[in-house]
Design an enzyme around this catalytic site. Structure first.
Site, short mmCIF file in Angstrom:
data_model
loop_
_atom_site.label_atom_id
_atom_site.label_comp_id
_atom_site.label_asym_id
_atom_site.label_seq_id
_atom_site.Cartn_x
_atom_site.Cartn_y
_atom_site.Cartn_z
NE ARG A 249 -4.10 -1.79 2.24
CZ ARG A 249 -4.89 -2.39 3.08
NH1 ARG A 249 -4.61 -1.69 4.42
NH2 ARG A 249 -5.76 -3.37 3.08
NE ARG B 159 -7.35 4.76 2.75
CZ ARG B 159 -7.96 3.82 3.69
NH1 ARG B 159 -9.12 4.42 4.14
NH2 ARG B 159 -7.34 2.67 3.84
NE ARG C 117 -9.35 10.56 -1.01
CZ ARG C 117 -9.09 10.41 0.32
NH1 ARG C 117 -8.85 9.12 0.79
NH2 ARG C 117 -8.93 11.50 0.83
CG ASP D 15 -9.48 -4.02 -4.97
OD1 ASP D 15 -9.09 -3.36 -3.84
OD2 ASP D 15 -10.13 -4.75 -4.91
#
Length: 354
Positions: A28, A32, A41, A78
């Site tokens: 990851r 974020r 985003r 994903d």
């Protein structure tokens, strides 16, 4: 001139070569915690658009590469991405996770699943992986990834993320033949998808069986391990030289069994000491990990000590430095940068015995 054409560090270590330091990347690592990602985003709020629009996925994949120069660049995607190609639509809702409107729970639904052709169903994957290879050259290894059958089944049977996995366990323990059909279909599709990713440019592929840690060892051997082995076996038939990594969350009780999957590298989470993991897996099994992502909220001295401790315990060879799972939202970007800087200097900071 030889140095210009040498294969990237992570790929060499994944294949068993000894290097001056362990390669380093983060699960990851695109996401974020990075302001540049959050800004993108906000402009493109749909996760599926971000991951299935090749230009956006390439840009996101390269954000941590430009910021930190990790040894591995993993495509932004994903594990559920192949599902529509199988006839299972899904959405990913911010702060809620994956949503599957029509969970798969009957024989009729399993019989209606489509044959999966990644070239037709996921044409953006080739563009993403080829572009990443062109961008990083031999400076980093390009990683692909897939979801393993048990974890995919957990999502499509439950219909969403779960804390108890009671719906899929009910199927496993009351209609096992139904679940085995679904798992085998997923294994064939995912093996096909792994081969396709390799053909498109992935040099290493990681299998995420994230929720297999929710199984007791006996049920892991029944419902997860055989389908991991099915994938590995099929991939080895056509791509025997591509290293495969297996990750399971909360896997301390399953390590030895994970080693039976046939993969080249076990990604170890932080619930087990790395030295103990190496002992339990045996020195012939390469490992990845396993620093607690929460350490990155600590001081730089603390981060440095934990990086060095992990590398010391992992030993000189067969180790890819990583977190035990993904970097957490809210992690200070400067601490991520410090993690990478430290990991790249361990040969100077730490005399690891050969």
């Amino acid at each position: 001139m030889a140095g210009l054409t040498q294969e990237p560090l992570l790929l060499r270590v994944a294949r068993g070569e000894t290097a001056d330091r362990p390669p380093v990347w983060m699960m990851r690592q695109a996401g974020r915690y990075m302001k540049v990602y959050r800004d993108l985003r906000d402009k493109y709020p749909s996760f599926r658009e971000r991951s299935e629009n090749a230009d956006l996925a390439i840009e996101i994949s390269l954000q941590p590469w430009r910021a930190f120069q990790p040894d591995g660049v993993i495509m932004f995607s994903d594990i559920l991405t192949p599902l529509p190609g199988l006839g299972i639509p899904f959405d990913i809702v911010e702060s809620k996770g994956p949503i599957i409107e029509s969970p798969i729970r009957t024989q009729e639904q399993i019989d209606r699943l489509h044959d999966f052709d990644p070239e037709t169903d996921l044409p953006f994957i080739k563009t993403i992986l080829q572009s990443l290879r062109a961008e990083v050259g031999n400076q980093a290894t390009v990683l692909g990834f897939v979801g393993a059958p048990w974890t995919l089944a957990a999502y499509v049977v439950e219909g969403k993320s779960s804390k108890t996995y009671s719906v899929i366990k009910q199927m496993a323990f009351s209609q096992p033949e139904l679940l085995h059909q679904l798992l085998s279909k997923f294994a064939d599709a995912i093996a096909n998808y792994v081969r396709y990713q390799i053909d498109c440019g992935a040099q290493v592929v990681q299998l995420f069986d994230s929720w297999a840690g929710q199984l007791c060892p006996q049920d892991y051997e029944t419902f997860a391990l055989p389908y991991q082995q099915q994938i590995v076996r099929q991939v080895r038939e056509t791509h025997p030289d591509t290293p495969l990594i297996l990750l399971i969350s909360g896997s301390a009780g399953l390590l030895e069994r994970m080693g039976k999957s046939g993969v080249d590298i076990i990604s170890v989470d932080w619930t087990v000491d790395m030295a103990e993991a190496r002992q339990r897996l045996g020195r012939n099994m390469k490992v990845q990990g396993n620093m607690d992502p929460g350490v990155l909220f600590g001081s730089q001295d603390f981060i440095r000590d934990r990086v060095l401790d992990t590398v010391r315990k992992a030993g000189r060879s067969g180790h890819i430095m990583n977190l035990g799972h993904g970097v957490l939202p809210g992690t200070p970007e400067e601490n991520v940068g410090f993690f990478f800087e430290t990991a790249k200097q361990v040969d100077k900071l730490l005399a690891v015995p050969v």
